[in-house]
Enzyme design. Structure first.
Site, PDB file in Angstrom:
ATOM      1  N   ARG A 120       9.093 -18.995  53.602  1.00  0.00           N
ATOM      2  CA  ARG A 120       7.917 -19.800  53.210  1.00  0.00           C
ATOM      3  C   ARG A 120       6.605 -19.300  53.820  1.00  0.00           C
ATOM      4  O   ARG A 120       5.633 -20.045  53.910  1.00  0.00           O
ATOM      5  CB  ARG A 120       8.120 -21.280  53.530  1.00  0.00           C
ATOM      6  CG  ARG A 120       9.334 -21.873  52.836  1.00  0.00           C
ATOM      7  CD  ARG A 120       9.244 -23.376  52.735  1.00  0.00           C
ATOM      8  NE  ARG A 120      10.444 -23.883  52.103  1.00  0.00           N
ATOM      9  CZ  ARG A 120      11.511 -24.322  52.765  1.00  0.00           C
ATOM     10  NH1 ARG A 120      11.505 -24.357  54.088  1.00  0.00           N
ATOM     11  NH2 ARG A 120      12.563 -24.744  52.123  1.00  0.00           N
ATOM     12  N   LYS A 142      -4.666 -11.842  46.567  1.00  0.00           N
ATOM     13  CA  LYS A 142      -3.848 -11.799  45.350  1.00  0.00           C
ATOM     14  C   LYS A 142      -2.624 -10.940  45.622  1.00  0.00           C
ATOM     15  O   LYS A 142      -2.750  -9.772  46.008  1.00  0.00           O
ATOM     16  CB  LYS A 142      -4.646 -11.225  44.176  1.00  0.00           C
ATOM     17  CG  LYS A 142      -5.538 -12.247  43.515  1.00  0.00           C
ATOM     18  CD  LYS A 142      -6.071 -11.742  42.193  1.00  0.00           C
ATOM     19  CE  LYS A 142      -6.979 -12.795  41.559  1.00  0.00           C
ATOM     20  NZ  LYS A 142      -7.665 -12.290  40.357  1.00  0.00           N
ATOM     21  N   GLU A 184     -12.917   0.439  40.218  1.00  0.00           N
ATOM     22  CA  GLU A 184     -13.176  -0.888  40.799  1.00  0.00           C
ATOM     23  C   GLU A 184     -14.547  -0.905  41.491  1.00  0.00           C
ATOM     24  O   GLU A 184     -15.226  -1.927  41.502  1.00  0.00           O
ATOM     25  CB  GLU A 184     -12.075  -1.273  41.793  1.00  0.00           C
ATOM     26  CG  GLU A 184     -10.661  -1.374  41.194  1.00  0.00           C
ATOM     27  CD  GLU A 184     -10.414  -2.615  40.336  1.00  0.00           C
ATOM     28  OE1 GLU A 184     -11.364  -3.358  40.031  1.00  0.00           O
ATOM     29  OE2 GLU A 184      -9.251  -2.831  39.949  1.00  0.00           O
ATOM     30  N   LYS A 226     -16.855  -8.394  48.026  1.00  0.00           N
ATOM     31  CA  LYS A 226     -15.575  -9.087  47.806  1.00  0.00           C
ATOM     32  C   LYS A 226     -15.430 -10.243  48.785  1.00  0.00           C
ATOM     33  O   LYS A 226     -14.992 -11.342  48.404  1.00  0.00           O
ATOM     34  CB  LYS A 226     -14.424  -8.090  47.941  1.00  0.00           C
ATOM     35  CG  LYS A 226     -13.040  -8.687  47.691  1.00  0.00           C
ATOM     36  CD  LYS A 226     -12.553  -8.509  46.288  1.00  0.00           C
ATOM     37  CE  LYS A 226     -11.293  -9.294  45.989  1.00  0.00           C
ATOM     38  NZ  LYS A 226     -10.192  -8.524  45.500  1.00  0.00           N
ATOM     39  N   GLU A 236     -10.306 -18.731  42.323  1.00  0.00           N
ATOM     40  CA  GLU A 236     -10.749 -18.267  41.007  1.00  0.00           C
ATOM     41  C   GLU A 236     -11.108 -19.411  40.058  1.00  0.00           C
ATOM     42  O   GLU A 236     -10.708 -19.440  38.906  1.00  0.00           O
ATOM     43  CB  GLU A 236      -9.686 -17.357  40.381  1.00  0.00           C
ATOM     44  CG  GLU A 236     -10.278 -16.370  39.389  1.00  0.00           C
ATOM     45  CD  GLU A 236      -9.312 -15.282  38.954  1.00  0.00           C
ATOM     46  OE1 GLU A 236      -8.967 -14.425  39.787  1.00  0.00           O
ATOM     47  OE2 GLU A 236      -8.901 -15.285  37.792  1.00  0.00           O
ATOM     48  N   ARG A 240     -15.126 -15.716  41.049  1.00  0.00           N
ATOM     49  CA  ARG A 240     -14.081 -14.714  41.296  1.00  0.00           C
ATOM     50  C   ARG A 240     -13.525 -14.163  39.987  1.00  0.00           C
ATOM     51  O   ARG A 240     -13.096 -13.018  39.924  1.00  0.00           O
ATOM     52  CB  ARG A 240     -12.949 -15.306  42.154  1.00  0.00           C
ATOM     53  CG  ARG A 240     -11.889 -14.258  42.479  1.00  0.00           C
ATOM     54  CD  ARG A 240     -10.877 -14.672  43.517  1.00  0.00           C
ATOM     55  NE  ARG A 240     -10.012 -13.546  43.849  1.00  0.00           N
ATOM     56  CZ  ARG A 240      -9.094 -13.531  44.782  1.00  0.00           C
ATOM     57  NH1 ARG A 240      -8.909 -14.605  45.523  1.00  0.00           N
ATOM     58  NH2 ARG A 240      -8.373 -12.464  45.004  1.00  0.00           N
ATOM     59  N   ASN A 244     -12.297  -9.824  37.339  1.00  0.00           N
ATOM     60  CA  ASN A 244     -11.302  -9.376  36.362  1.00  0.00           C
ATOM     61  C   ASN A 244     -11.944  -8.621  35.199  1.00  0.00           C
ATOM     62  O   ASN A 244     -11.274  -8.331  34.198  1.00  0.00           O
ATOM     63  CB  ASN A 244     -10.535 -10.580  35.807  1.00  0.00           C
ATOM     64  CG  ASN A 244      -9.742 -11.276  36.878  1.00  0.00           C
ATOM     65  OD1 ASN A 244      -8.968 -10.641  37.587  1.00  0.00           O
ATOM     66  ND2 ASN A 244      -9.957 -12.568  37.045  1.00  0.00           N
ATOM     67  N   HIS A 247     -10.128  -6.091  33.059  1.00  0.00           N
ATOM     68  CA  HIS A 247      -8.707  -6.170  33.387  1.00  0.00           C
ATOM     69  C   HIS A 247      -7.860  -6.761  32.264  1.00  0.00           C
ATOM     70  O   HIS A 247      -6.662  -6.483  32.190  1.00  0.00           O
ATOM     71  CB  HIS A 247      -8.500  -6.981  34.673  1.00  0.00           C
ATOM     72  CG  HIS A 247      -8.888  -6.214  35.914  1.00  0.00           C
ATOM     73  ND1 HIS A 247     -10.163  -5.739  36.121  1.00  0.00           N
ATOM     74  CD2 HIS A 247      -8.164  -5.839  37.012  1.00  0.00           C
ATOM     75  CE1 HIS A 247     -10.210  -5.110  37.292  1.00  0.00           C
ATOM     76  NE2 HIS A 247      -9.018  -5.145  37.853  1.00  0.00           N
ATOM     77  N   HIS A 251      -4.903  -4.472  31.730  1.00  0.00           N
ATOM     78  CA  HIS A 251      -3.502  -4.863  31.945  1.00  0.00           C
ATOM     79  C   HIS A 251      -2.679  -4.655  30.676  1.00  0.00           C
ATOM     80  O   HIS A 251      -1.504  -4.270  30.743  1.00  0.00           O
ATOM     81  CB  HIS A 251      -3.419  -6.330  32.389  1.00  0.00           C
ATOM     82  CG  HIS A 251      -3.838  -6.541  33.821  1.00  0.00           C
ATOM     83  ND1 HIS A 251      -3.990  -7.782  34.375  1.00  0.00           N
ATOM     84  CD2 HIS A 251      -4.125  -5.660  34.807  1.00  0.00           C
ATOM     85  CE1 HIS A 251      -4.359  -7.660  35.631  1.00  0.00           C
ATOM     86  NE2 HIS A 251      -4.447  -6.374  35.920  1.00  0.00           N
ATOM     87  N   HIS A 264      -3.921   2.049  37.363  1.00  0.00           N
ATOM     88  CA  HIS A 264      -4.629   0.782  37.189  1.00  0.00           C
ATOM     89  C   HIS A 264      -6.126   1.006  36.909  1.00  0.00           C
ATOM     90  O   HIS A 264      -6.688   0.461  35.955  1.00  0.00           O
ATOM     91  CB  HIS A 264      -4.428  -0.088  38.435  1.00  0.00           C
ATOM     92  CG  HIS A 264      -5.160  -1.391  38.376  1.00  0.00           C
ATOM     93  ND1 HIS A 264      -4.883  -2.360  37.439  1.00  0.00           N
ATOM     94  CD2 HIS A 264      -6.187  -1.883  39.117  1.00  0.00           C
ATOM     95  CE1 HIS A 264      -5.694  -3.395  37.614  1.00  0.00           C
ATOM     96  NE2 HIS A 264      -6.498  -3.128  38.624  1.00  0.00           N
TER      97      HIS A 264
HETATM   98  N1  GLY Z   1      -8.839  -7.934  42.146  1.00  0.00           N
HETATM   99  C1  GLY Z   1      -9.462  -9.103  41.640  1.00  0.00           C
HETATM  100  C2  GLY Z   1      -9.439 -10.244  42.591  1.00  0.00           C
HETATM  101  O1  GLY Z   1      -9.054 -10.093  43.730  1.00  0.00           O
HETATM  102  O2  GLY Z   1      -9.792 -11.338  42.230  1.00  0.00           O
END
Ligand code: GLY
Length: 355
Positions: A120, A142, A184, A226, A236, A240, A244, A247, A251, A264
């Site tokens: 946990r 993430k 990025e 960041k 998010e 935030r 993306n 992405h 993705h 990526h």
């Molecule tokens: N890589 C995108 C984020 O951390 O929200």
């Protein structure tokens, strides 16, 4: 040494950035004599850095075990997560252990998810070794594994206790991986910081030549951006989501083409260009700014379009399953000018044509 804080109350943590941190025992505070740790890394990184890290930690008196995974996005899988859990159990790691993720985005994500779920939740130190993981994926919590039907579909938000960025690690990074990380970096410029974008236009060649001061400034600036975003929107619910950018399409490319075939950052670069073109066709971004993005991606050694074998129909199943979908509404991030972006919602059959 640069130190940036991710401010999240009791869960706040430092990002430390310097050359040679893998040789500096203070980097791994608060680990100390008698603590137990498990280093999760990949074959390639193990041959380069595991010995150095092992020596440093044992000198500190830390009891260190290791779990080495194969290299590649295709191994960010349930089977490899199980391998980490089995190693932790076989070596009798308890809730007071610390997982150290030594590697790029794949290792950071899978080891992070192991730390989030093993007994946990145990302590986690991210030691990102690629540009992509140093500027983005190691920060913000993430963590995930992939599913054959979708990238990063199983995971958790779980913040590390610290992020240790040794810029020296970039000297051994393959060129293609370095370019992937630049995607990025460019993303931050497009969605948040027009000055960073303009700085990148001037400094992209120095970055690719690994010019030390330029690289250190760039990593620090991305980490600052960041850290600010995570401090204001960890889960998010707001800005935030702009991280993306590119992405949703990216993705789709990574999953459709088979994990690991498109890196990526390569898929994100193509995805960003698709979003830029969509934005232009809807009358938001100017053609001049779209051309600036295209040129910078090219100079960074990145693709500017998706795979020729993928049609609009090939993207759709992944776009519909995207994690940003809420109540059937697809959310696309579209740049409005360089340095600002917004979320636009669509239903599946009204998606702006992007091919
Ligand atoms: N890589 C995108 C984020 O951390 O929200």
């Amino acid at each position: 040494m640069d130190k940036i804080s991710v401010t999240l109350g009791e869960r706040s943590y430092p990002i430390i950035i310097a050359n040679g941190l893998l040789h500096d025992p203070t980097s791994f505070w608060p680990l100390s004599r008698g603590d137990k740790a498990m280093v999760v890394t990949s074959d390639c990184l193990a041959s380069l850095y595991l010995g150095i890290l092992y020596e440093l930690l044992t000198e500190l008196g830390v009891i260190v075990d290791q779990c080495i995974l194969p290299d590649g996005e295709q191994y960010k899988s349930l089977a490899m997560l199980d391998k980490i859990f089995t190693t932790l159990l076989q070596k009798n790691h308890n809730r007071d252990t610390t997982i150290i993720a030594l590697g790029g985005g794949v290792i950071g994500d899978i080891a992070g998810f192991a730390a989030a779920s093993y007994q946990r939740g145990v302590r986690l130190i991210q030691v990102p070794t690629t540009l992509l993981s140093q500027v983005d994926s190691s920060i913000g919590g993430k963590t995930a594994i992939n599913h054959p039907l979708g990238k990063n579909m199983i995971g958790a938000i779980y913040q590390p206790n610290s992020v240790v960025i040794d810029i020296n690690c970039l000297t051994t990074l393959p060129r293609r991986e370095f370019s992937s990380g630049l995607a990025e970096v460019i993303k931050y410029g497009i969605v948040f910081d027009a000055n960073l974008f303009a700085w990148l236009e001037l400094n992209i060649d120095a970055l690719r030549a690994l010019e030390q001061h330029t690289l250190a400034w760039c990593i620090r600036r991305c980490c600052e951006l960041k850290a600010e975003i995570i401090a204001s929107d960890e889960c998010e619910k707001g800005q935030r989501v702009l991280l993306n950018f590119g992405h949703t399409y990216g993705h789709a490319i990574e999953t459709n083409m088979g994990y690991g075939n498109w890196l990526h950052g390569e898929a994100v670069a193509a995805g960003m260009m698709i979003a830029v073109q969509t934005s232009c066709s809807l009358g938001y971004l100017t053609n001049t700014d779209a051309e600036r993005v295209r040129m910078l991606l090219l100079r960074a050694g990145l693709p500017i379009q998706g795979p020729t074998e993928m049609s609009l129909e090939d993207y759709l199943p992944y776009i519909i399953r995207d994690k940003k979908v809420i109540a059937g509404q697809l959310r696309l991030i579209l740049p409005l000018t360089l340095g600002s972006a917004e979320v636009r919602t669509y239903v599946a059959n009204e998606l702006p044509n992007f091919t």
